[in-house]
Design a protein around this motif. Structure first.
Motif, mmCIF file in Angstrom:
data_model
loop_
_atom_site.group_PDB
_atom_site.id
_atom_site.type_symbol
_atom_site.label_atom_id
_atom_site.label_comp_id
_atom_site.label_asym_id
_atom_site.label_seq_id
_atom_site.Cartn_x
_atom_site.Cartn_y
_atom_site.Cartn_z
ATOM 1 N N ARG A 52 0.886 -1.087 0.294
ATOM 2 C CA ARG A 52 0.272 -0.145 -0.161
ATOM 3 C C ARG A 52 0.892 1.467 -0.109
ATOM 4 N NH1 ARG A 52 -4.108 -0.901 4.187
ATOM 5 N NH2 ARG A 52 -4.049 -2.712 3.567
ATOM 6 N N ARG A 53 1.924 1.044 0.652
ATOM 7 C CA ARG A 53 2.566 2.499 1.069
ATOM 8 C C ARG A 53 3.418 2.345 -0.257
ATOM 9 N NH1 ARG A 53 3.845 0.452 6.007
ATOM 10 N NH2 ARG A 53 5.421 -0.309 5.599
ATOM 11 N N ARG A 59 1.743 6.249 -7.097
ATOM 12 C CA ARG A 59 0.239 7.422 -7.393
ATOM 13 C C ARG A 59 0.802 8.738 -7.621
ATOM 14 N NH1 ARG A 59 -3.777 2.894 -5.547
ATOM 15 N NH2 ARG A 59 -4.000 1.237 -7.775
ATOM 16 N N GLU A 60 1.173 8.978 -6.131
ATOM 17 C CA GLU A 60 1.854 10.238 -6.116
ATOM 18 C C GLU A 60 2.776 10.716 -6.795
ATOM 19 O OE1 GLU A 60 1.448 10.187 -0.994
ATOM 20 O OE2 GLU A 60 3.093 10.385 -1.749
ATOM 21 N N GLN A 61 4.180 10.118 -7.578
ATOM 22 C CA GLN A 61 4.927 10.243 -8.022
ATOM 23 C C GLN A 61 4.336 10.644 -9.440
ATOM 24 O OE1 GLN A 61 7.974 11.609 -7.501
ATOM 25 N NE2 GLN A 61 8.038 11.233 -5.558
ATOM 26 N N GLN A 89 9.782 -1.855 -10.547
ATOM 27 C CA GLN A 89 9.247 -1.227 -12.120
ATOM 28 C C GLN A 89 8.147 0.620 -12.445
ATOM 29 O OE1 GLN A 89 5.747 -3.845 -10.864
ATOM 30 N NE2 GLN A 89 5.709 -4.688 -12.939
ATOM 31 N N GLY A 90 8.017 1.061 -11.161
ATOM 32 C CA GLY A 90 8.110 2.038 -11.198
ATOM 33 C C GLY A 90 6.471 2.486 -12.356
ATOM 34 N N VAL A 91 6.656 3.683 -13.050
ATOM 35 C CA VAL A 91 5.259 4.150 -12.915
ATOM 36 C C VAL A 91 5.560 4.166 -14.862
ATOM 37 C CG1 VAL A 91 4.135 6.148 -13.241
ATOM 38 C CG2 VAL A 91 5.093 5.758 -10.885
ATOM 39 N N GLU A 175 -6.105 11.306 -8.039
ATOM 40 C CA GLU A 175 -6.362 11.950 -7.340
ATOM 41 C C GLU A 175 -7.199 11.376 -6.531
ATOM 42 O OE1 GLU A 175 -7.094 16.077 -8.652
ATOM 43 O OE2 GLU A 175 -4.965 16.237 -8.886
ATOM 44 N N ARG A 176 -8.484 10.890 -6.814
ATOM 45 C CA ARG A 176 -8.995 9.960 -6.160
ATOM 46 C C ARG A 176 -8.566 9.144 -5.725
ATOM 47 N NH1 ARG A 176 -12.880 11.503 -10.584
ATOM 48 N NH2 ARG A 176 -12.361 9.652 -11.965
#
Length: 190
Positions: A52-53, A59-61, A89-91, A175-176
């Protein structure tokens, strides 16, 4: 095995497992959707708080990168959408532009060191197309920007997992997701 060894590519994980178990009949091999479902179960059972962290950080990045490249209508795609991505893996973001120069100028203007590349994607009509990519690291998170032509908004590439068009999440959807996670994280602090 993928979770324990930190393997990123589904096909690599499948081949390692097949090699370890000795299955030679490819019809017995799990498909990408089965591997993804198993990964989701693994994370829920064995690393729910850690995952989760990690997912929140990714998702923040992703959202920060989406804001930087907002004019290219970014979409978050891949395993950070489902919550099974690792930091390695990243984004992955899809950006839409028929010309990559404005994206390169944005990278230069923001002072982001980046590497250019290509990635191949499959489409619903059976075609395969190669698209330019730009990779950089934000904090400790690798970010990959896949630049798709404007027409791909209506017909995006297929997901390697579901074999369906990968529409991704826009910044508001990300954001949601982040705001839905905040109460869970607050509960963990007690």
């Amino acid at each position: 095995m993928m979770r324990e060894l930190g393997l990123v590519e589904l096909d690599h994980g499948r081949r390692k497992a097949v090699e370890r178990l000795g299955f030679s009949n490819k019809r017995c091999w799990p498909d990408n959707a089965e591997i993804q479902a198993a990964l989701e179960s693994e994370y829920r059972l064995f690393q729910p708080h850690t995952q989760r962290r990690v997912t929140t950080l990714l998702r923040e990045q992703a959202l920060a990168a989406m804001q930087t490249f907002a004019e290219f209508e970014p979409r978050l795609v891949g395993s950070s959408v489902s919550g099974t991505a690792s930091l390695e893996q990243g984004v992955r973001l899809h950006l839409f532009a028929d010309d990559t120069r404005p994206i390169v100028f944005r990278l230069i203007d923001t002072g982001i060191p980046w590497q250019a590349g290509d990635s191949q994607h499959r489409y619903a009509d059976g075609s395969r197309q190669t698209h330019p990519t730009f990779a950089f690291v934000a904090g400790e998170v690798p970010i990959e920007l896949v630049v798709l032509p404007d027409q791909a908004r209506r017909n995006p590439p297929l997901s390697a997992i579901s074999e369906r068009p990968e529409r991704g999440l826009d910044p508001q959807a990300v954001e949601r997701l982040l705001s839905e996670r905040e109460p869970e994280q607050a509960d963990l602090a007690f």
